[in-house]
Design a protein around this motif. Structure first.
Motif, mmCIF file in Angstrom:
data_model
loop_
_atom_site.group_PDB
_atom_site.id
_atom_site.type_symbol
_atom_site.label_atom_id
_atom_site.label_comp_id
_atom_site.label_asym_id
_atom_site.label_seq_id
_atom_site.Cartn_x
_atom_site.Cartn_y
_atom_site.Cartn_z
ATOM 1 N N ASP A 143 -6.909 7.386 -1.196
ATOM 2 C CA ASP A 143 -5.870 6.663 -0.457
ATOM 3 C C ASP A 143 -4.762 7.609 -0.020
ATOM 4 O O ASP A 143 -4.278 7.555 1.110
ATOM 5 C CB ASP A 143 -5.265 5.561 -1.336
ATOM 6 C CG ASP A 143 -6.167 4.342 -1.392
ATOM 7 O OD1 ASP A 143 -7.165 4.334 -0.643
ATOM 8 O OD2 ASP A 143 -5.878 3.440 -2.192
ATOM 9 N N ALA A 144 -4.353 8.462 -0.953
ATOM 10 C CA ALA A 144 -3.256 9.366 -0.639
ATOM 11 C C ALA A 144 -3.649 10.328 0.480
ATOM 12 O O ALA A 144 -2.878 10.576 1.406
ATOM 13 C CB ALA A 144 -2.853 10.152 -1.891
ATOM 14 N N VAL A 176 0.972 4.006 -3.025
ATOM 15 C CA VAL A 176 0.505 5.380 -2.860
ATOM 16 C C VAL A 176 1.649 6.371 -2.933
ATOM 17 O O VAL A 176 1.561 7.392 -3.615
ATOM 18 C CB VAL A 176 -0.240 5.536 -1.512
ATOM 19 C CG1 VAL A 176 -0.597 7.005 -1.276
ATOM 20 C CG2 VAL A 176 -1.492 4.685 -1.515
ATOM 21 N N LEU A 233 -3.814 8.338 3.701
ATOM 22 C CA LEU A 233 -2.486 7.972 4.171
ATOM 23 C C LEU A 233 -1.774 9.189 4.753
ATOM 24 O O LEU A 233 -1.133 9.113 5.805
ATOM 25 C CB LEU A 233 -1.659 7.380 3.021
ATOM 26 C CG LEU A 233 -0.233 6.982 3.386
ATOM 27 C CD1 LEU A 233 -0.223 5.942 4.503
ATOM 28 C CD2 LEU A 233 0.487 6.424 2.152
ATOM 29 N N HIS A 284 0.832 -1.201 0.000
ATOM 30 C CA HIS A 284 0.000 0.000 0.000
ATOM 31 C C HIS A 284 0.870 1.256 0.000
ATOM 32 O O HIS A 284 0.627 2.198 -0.768
ATOM 33 C CB HIS A 284 -0.902 -0.016 1.226
ATOM 34 C CG HIS A 284 -1.799 1.185 1.335
ATOM 35 N ND1 HIS A 284 -2.820 1.424 0.454
ATOM 36 C CD2 HIS A 284 -1.812 2.210 2.212
ATOM 37 C CE1 HIS A 284 -3.433 2.547 0.786
ATOM 38 N NE2 HIS A 284 -2.834 3.052 1.853
ATOM 39 N N LEU A 285 1.873 1.256 0.838
ATOM 40 C CA LEU A 285 2.749 2.423 0.913
ATOM 41 C C LEU A 285 3.492 2.632 -0.395
ATOM 42 O O LEU A 285 3.640 3.759 -0.886
ATOM 43 C CB LEU A 285 3.747 2.264 2.064
ATOM 44 C CG LEU A 285 3.137 2.356 3.468
ATOM 45 C CD1 LEU A 285 4.141 1.916 4.527
ATOM 46 C CD2 LEU A 285 2.659 3.767 3.761
ATOM 47 N N LEU A 343 -0.262 9.540 8.353
ATOM 48 C CA LEU A 343 1.167 9.862 8.527
ATOM 49 C C LEU A 343 1.326 11.096 9.406
ATOM 50 O O LEU A 343 2.268 11.194 10.205
ATOM 51 C CB LEU A 343 1.818 10.123 7.161
ATOM 52 C CG LEU A 343 2.165 8.903 6.325
ATOM 53 C CD1 LEU A 343 2.546 9.329 4.914
ATOM 54 C CD2 LEU A 343 3.307 8.118 6.961
#
Lengths: 600, 200
Positions: free
Chosen positions: B138-139, A24, B142, A20-21, B146
């Protein structure tokens, strides 16, 4: 957990999260247009990039499939090149030679500082029955002074491999590295008082001869002043008690709630050295500094207070450990006290708003540059506190707003930058920026509910109207057929940092008018002299020339009939009037142009 | 760094030899660029996208990321003489510059970021509309998670996934031991996994 290498990591990471990381974060790449823009900005043409030989580009991006012998020598191999990359050894030598000079200078500095420290301590030991605790301190019971092995040797990595007999020194450490090395809790002042740089941290272990024991010292040096006139403060923490007792003049004072013993010792050159000592949880601390005009006692005391400031004052703590300090629930006066910078707050809360919630932030810079300071005031709307206006004052210029309608507007007697930005949600965000005595101010809010543009602008006007900033306009001066008018004395928009304590910036802008500049030679001469600060008579005003610009630039010179110039100065508080004297025309040496600017 | 050429990339499928080769190639290119500024283009080609991903993950802004790439590259060109291959790999040195650029920029604009978060949404990439929407979400999500990590942990994650640095190189950037980097990375990823839940 065992995490000895990259493979261990890769095996431990949840594959789904890893994927996933990667998906993205790693997906975006620069477009061709972006590449072109960046290459243009850094002075490389896209063509240059594109002309990198394809074969080379391939080899750069592909994992070579050959053995060690063809990979080329490793960077530290002393063996001749084996056919891989013949230039690497040369590069290494060239770069290393240069760095060795720096390393040598750094090490010599450390040695000299250490030697001076030892000399000072030794002198004091002569004067007093015992010695101030210091690096390489002997045991308390040492009647004949025990000798301590010399500790400093040099390797490329600046880290000396410890050996039982010689002791060791680690230099140029981060606070974290020092904490890892020291067997006791140490304090590293992460927020230094204004005007101090560093800290330079080293840890040393000095074995006590004839015993199995060693003394660990953590030495922290901060520097005070500019690069031309620099003093320093030394702060040593040790697990060994100091073998000295303070002199008769010692007093115990309270600094930030801690009892600290303070006394003055005299050096050989009669300069006084101030000493502060204390003990916390078995760790002995001593701060020493040679006093001077640039480093008075109050400055040293501020440093000691900064050390204690780390110990848990809820409103100054560096909770995250990243050198950022937050302050909350401040009044405007408290904010002014905490942050040494010009701050503007309207004396009465501007109409339409309630009293603000004020927070402040100080972020230390690890590279020794000035800390970032910021004050954020949130003004709730009186009739509905769920809406508010943000007012930020900082010592660093904020980024430009991301597009939008940029303009200027006259508010509170001065010119304010204004931007209206459309958010992707359809609303409009109003942003106003200005610079007041080196402080960059930003007011911004979404225009919604009763937060109209008129209300926001009335807020800005009420705020800037309280500024003590002044504008002075000189009478036109005509000389040598050239008319010079100082149109404004203001605080600069062009500098990114606040002025030094006790001074401020001004900008002098002028215009040459009614000139055809038919004689290009004179115009060039004029431009050249304007860019040369020696042109001006600086004797009447103790200012420091910062920068000079002229429009149009010499490189873009056209025979315009109007040209402007801008000169920036750092001015100490209490300066007298400024007299600018210059002669723009070399053909009439006695025909000076004199401009008098009243002191702010 | 004595006698060690660090691994320039994080992929576990890249072996030590390849990593050493990458660092050696960088060192050679540095020498070339010192002699001829235009030769820096080769280093640019190697690192521009990695820098961009790292900057974009930090800022969430295409424009800001582009600025960070150009500022970093320019600082690298102008400071190339200060690069010392004996002290670490070029990648670590370069991303050290980038990290400071990001940090300085963040401090300058953090108020803007708070007030105008929508202005910094990343531009869509070339995909079918559905994928673009999912990726954008998603970005954003995320980045939100983060942001909850401690600063240093977040930096480690982004240096690993955005900049593709090894733990040794991350350690060079942040002044940490590689073992400490690995431990903090695992903790950060564990926290991320916990907070992201089933998003993956």
């Amino acid at each position: 957990m065992t995490l000895d290498n990259e493979r261990d990591i890769q095996q431990r990471i949840d594959p789904a999260l890893d994927a996933h990381l990667r998906d993205v974060i790693r997906r975006p790449s620069l477009s061709s247009a972006q590449h072109e823009r960046i290459l243009a900005r850094i002075g490389l043409s896209a063509a240059t990039s594109a002309t990198t030989p394809a074969s080379e580009r391939q080899s750069l991006s592909r994992q070579p499939d050959h053995g060690n012998a063809t990979v080329g020598p490793r960077l530290n191999d002393e063996t001749p090149n084996q056919g891989g990359f013949s230039m690497i050894p040369h590069a290494r030598e060239r770069i290393r030679d240069r760095n060795q000079l720096f390393e040598l200078a750094a090490v010599l500095t450390v040695i000299i500082v250490a030697a001076l420290a030892f000399a000072i301590y030794r002198d004091q030991q002569d004067d007093a029955p015992q010695q101030i605790g210091a690096p390489a301190t002997a045991t308390e019971t040492a009647a004949p002074s025990p000798t301590v092995s010399e500790t400093v040797t040099v390797t490329e990595t600046e880290v000396i491999v410890p050996t039982p007999d010689t002791g060791w020194v680690y230099q140029n450490l981060t606070a974290e590295q020092a904490r890892d090395l020291a067997p006791f809790p140490i304090q590293v002042p992460e927020r230094l008082p204004e005007g101090m740089s560093g800290p330079i941290i080293s840890v040393s272990k000095s074995p006590v001869v004839g015993t199995d024991e060693s003394v660990i010292d953590v030495a922290i040096v901060v520097q005070v002043g500019d690069s031309f006139a620099r003093e320093q403060i030394e702060y040593v923490q040790s697990d060994a008690p100091p073998s000295s007792s303070p002199g008769d003049d010692a007093t115990t004072i309270d600094l930030a709630g801690h009892p600290v013993t303070k006394w003055i010792a005299e050096q050989d050159d009669s300069r006084p050295m101030i000493v502060y000592s204390w003990q916390i949880d078995g760790v002995y601390s001593i701060v020493t500094a040679v006093l001077s005009d640039r480093l008075p006692e109050s400055r040293v005391e501020a440093f000691v207070s900064a050390i204690f400031g780390l110990e848990g004052d809820a409103n100054t703590g560096d909770a995250s450990g990243d050198g950022v300090h937050y302050y909350e629930d401040l009044t405007p006066d408290e904010a002014r006290e905490i942050l040494p910078m010009a701050l503007l707050f309207a004396e009465e809360t501007p109409a339409g708003f309630d009293a603000p919630a004020i927070t402040a932030e100080i972020a230390d810079q690890t590279d020794g540059t000035e800390s970032f300071r910021s004050v954020h005031a949130v003004y709730p709307l009186s009739d509905d506190p769920t809406y508010s206006l943000d007012y930020v004052q900082s010592n660093q210029r904020p980024q430009n707003p991301p597009g939008g309608d940029m303009s200027t507007v006259e508010l509170g007697g001065r010119t304010i930058n204004k931007a209206l930005v459309s958010s992707s949600g359809g609303s409009t965000i109003a942003i106003y920026t200005w610079n007041d005595r080196g402080t960059f101010a930003t007011v911004m809010t979404q225009l919604r509910h009763n937060l109209t543009i008129e209300l926001v602008e009335s807020f800005v006007a009420a705020t800037v109207a309280t500024s003590p900033e002044r504008h002075a306009v000189s009478e036109p001066v005509v000389s040598s057929g050239i008319e010079v008018t100082v149109t404004d004395v203001a605080y600069p928009e062009t500098l990114d940092a606040a002025p030094p304590e006790g001074s401020y910036y001004i900008v002098v802008t002028g215009t040459f008018v009614n000139q055809t500049f038919e004689d290009e030679g004179i115009w060039r001469y004029l431009v050249d002299r304007l860019l040369n600060p020696m042109l001006f008579d600086e004797s009447s005003w103790n200012y420091t020339h910062q920068s000079a610009t002229i429009t149009p630039l010499l490189a873009d010179l056209g025979l315009n009939d109007t040209a402007t110039f801008e000169l920036v100065y750092t001015v100490p508080t209490g300066a007298t009037d400024l007299i600018l004297t210059f002669n723009p025309d070399p053909t009439t040496p006695d025909d000076d142009v004199v401009i008098s600017i009243p002191a702010p | 760094m004595t006698g060690a050429v660090t691994k320039p990339v994080m992929n576990s499928d890249r072996d030590e030899r390849a990593a050493a080769s990458q660092a050696a190639i960088d060192a050679r290119l540095v020498v070339d660029a010192l002699a001829n500024r235009a030769a820096f283009a080769a280093l640019y080609a190697r690192y521009a996208d990695r820098l961009y991903r790292y900057a974009l993950a930090h800022s969430g802004s295409v424009t800001a990321a582009e600025d960070i790439v150009s500022d970093t590259m320019l600082a690298a060109i102008e400071g190339l003489e200060r690069f010392d291959p004996d002290r670490g790999a070029f990648a670590g040195w370069l991303f050290g510059i980038a990290s400071r650029q990001v940090s300085a920029r963040r401090r300058r604009q953090w108020r803007f970021l708070r007030v105008l978060p929508r202005a910094w949404e990343p531009e869509p990439v070339d995909d079918d509309p559905l994928t673009t929407i999912v990726r954008g979400a998603d970005a954003a999500r995320l980045r939100e998670h983060l942001a909850r990590l401690p600063d240093r942990d977040r930096e480690i994650v982004l240096l690993r996934y955005g900049a593709e640095l090894t733990s040794s190189e991350i350690g060079e950037v942040l002044g940490m031991k590689s073992s400490a980097v690995r431990v903090r990375l695992m903790r950060a990823l564990d926290r991320l996994a916990g907070s992201l839940g089933d998003v993956r």
